[in-house]
Design a protein around this motif. Structure first.
Motif, PDB file in Angstrom:
ATOM      1  N   ILE A  63      -1.414  -4.697  -6.683  1.00  0.00           N
ATOM      2  CA  ILE A  63      -2.166  -4.314  -7.874  1.00  0.00           C
ATOM      3  C   ILE A  63      -2.361  -2.804  -7.817  1.00  0.00           C
ATOM      4  O   ILE A  63      -2.773  -2.268  -6.783  1.00  0.00           O
ATOM      5  N   ALA A  64      -2.084  -2.121  -8.930  1.00  0.00           N
ATOM      6  CA  ALA A  64      -2.226  -0.667  -8.987  1.00  0.00           C
ATOM      7  C   ALA A  64      -2.998  -0.269 -10.236  1.00  0.00           C
ATOM      8  O   ALA A  64      -2.949  -0.962 -11.260  1.00  0.00           O
ATOM      9  N   ALA A  65      -3.703   0.860 -10.147  1.00  0.00           N
ATOM     10  CA  ALA A  65      -4.456   1.379 -11.288  1.00  0.00           C
ATOM     11  C   ALA A  65      -4.669   2.877 -11.100  1.00  0.00           C
ATOM     12  O   ALA A  65      -4.506   3.409  -9.997  1.00  0.00           O
ATOM     13  N   ASP A  66      -5.067   3.535 -12.182  1.00  0.00           N
ATOM     14  CA  ASP A  66      -5.320   4.975 -12.120  1.00  0.00           C
ATOM     15  C   ASP A  66      -6.697   5.304 -11.554  1.00  0.00           C
ATOM     16  O   ASP A  66      -6.912   6.413 -11.069  1.00  0.00           O
ATOM     17  N   SER A  67      -7.619   4.355 -11.620  1.00  0.00           N
ATOM     18  CA  SER A  67      -8.966   4.631 -11.100  1.00  0.00           C
ATOM     19  C   SER A  67      -9.368   3.594 -10.060  1.00  0.00           C
ATOM     20  O   SER A  67      -8.945   2.431 -10.122  1.00  0.00           O
TER      21      SER A  67
ATOM     22  N   GLY B 223      -1.126   6.583  -4.091  1.00  0.00           N
ATOM     23  CA  GLY B 223       0.307   6.691  -4.298  1.00  0.00           C
ATOM     24  C   GLY B 223       0.894   5.428  -4.875  1.00  0.00           C
ATOM     25  O   GLY B 223       0.205   4.628  -5.497  1.00  0.00           O
ATOM     26  N   ARG B 224       2.160   5.249  -4.637  1.00  0.00           N
ATOM     27  CA  ARG B 224       2.871   4.074  -5.157  1.00  0.00           C
ATOM     28  C   ARG B 224       3.080   3.070  -4.032  1.00  0.00           C
ATOM     29  O   ARG B 224       3.341   3.456  -2.896  1.00  0.00           O
ATOM     30  N   PRO B 225       3.008   1.784  -4.356  1.00  0.00           N
ATOM     31  CA  PRO B 225       3.210   0.763  -3.321  1.00  0.00           C
ATOM     32  C   PRO B 225       4.646   0.781  -2.806  1.00  0.00           C
ATOM     33  O   PRO B 225       5.565   1.164  -3.532  1.00  0.00           O
ATOM     34  N   PRO B 226       4.842   0.358  -1.560  1.00  0.00           N
ATOM     35  CA  PRO B 226       6.208   0.280  -1.026  1.00  0.00           C
ATOM     36  C   PRO B 226       7.004  -0.801  -1.743  1.00  0.00           C
ATOM     37  O   PRO B 226       6.445  -1.762  -2.253  1.00  0.00           O
TER      38      PRO B 226
ATOM     39  N   MET C 153      -4.571  13.083 -10.900  1.00  0.00           N
ATOM     40  CA  MET C 153      -5.192  11.976 -10.203  1.00  0.00           C
ATOM     41  C   MET C 153      -4.082  11.044  -9.691  1.00  0.00           C
ATOM     42  O   MET C 153      -3.210  10.613 -10.440  1.00  0.00           O
ATOM     43  N   ALA C 154      -4.114  10.740  -8.425  1.00  0.00           N
ATOM     44  CA  ALA C 154      -3.115   9.844  -7.830  1.00  0.00           C
ATOM     45  C   ALA C 154      -3.463   8.397  -8.127  1.00  0.00           C
ATOM     46  O   ALA C 154      -4.635   8.011  -8.144  1.00  0.00           O
TER      47      ALA C 154
END
Length: 64
Positions: free
Chosen positions: A21-25, A60-63, A1-2
């Motif tokens: 803000i980042a999360a797995d879901s 994905g990942r933020p810049p 899962m991205a």
């Protein structure tokens, strides 16, 4: 899962917020992003806000 993320820099604001803000879901990200929008930016937590936030999600990942 991205991983998914929302970058506040994509939204013009007087505060010039640079939070990402980042999360797995998607649901976890949506809840935290809505809390941020309400507490920091003064928005109301409405279905329209959440729909807008969903549209701002990236995989994905933020810049840097």
């Amino acid at each position: 899962m991205a991983r998914k993320y929302i970058d506040c820099r994509e939204f013009p604001s007087e505060k010039k917020c640079s939070v990402t803000i980042a999360a797995d879901s998607e649901s976890e990200l949506l809840d935290v992003a809505a809390q941020h929008a309400v507490k920091v930016h003064g928005h109301e937590d409405t279905p329209q806000l959440r729909q807008q936030l969903k549209g701002a999600m990236h995989e994905g990942r933020p810049p840097e």
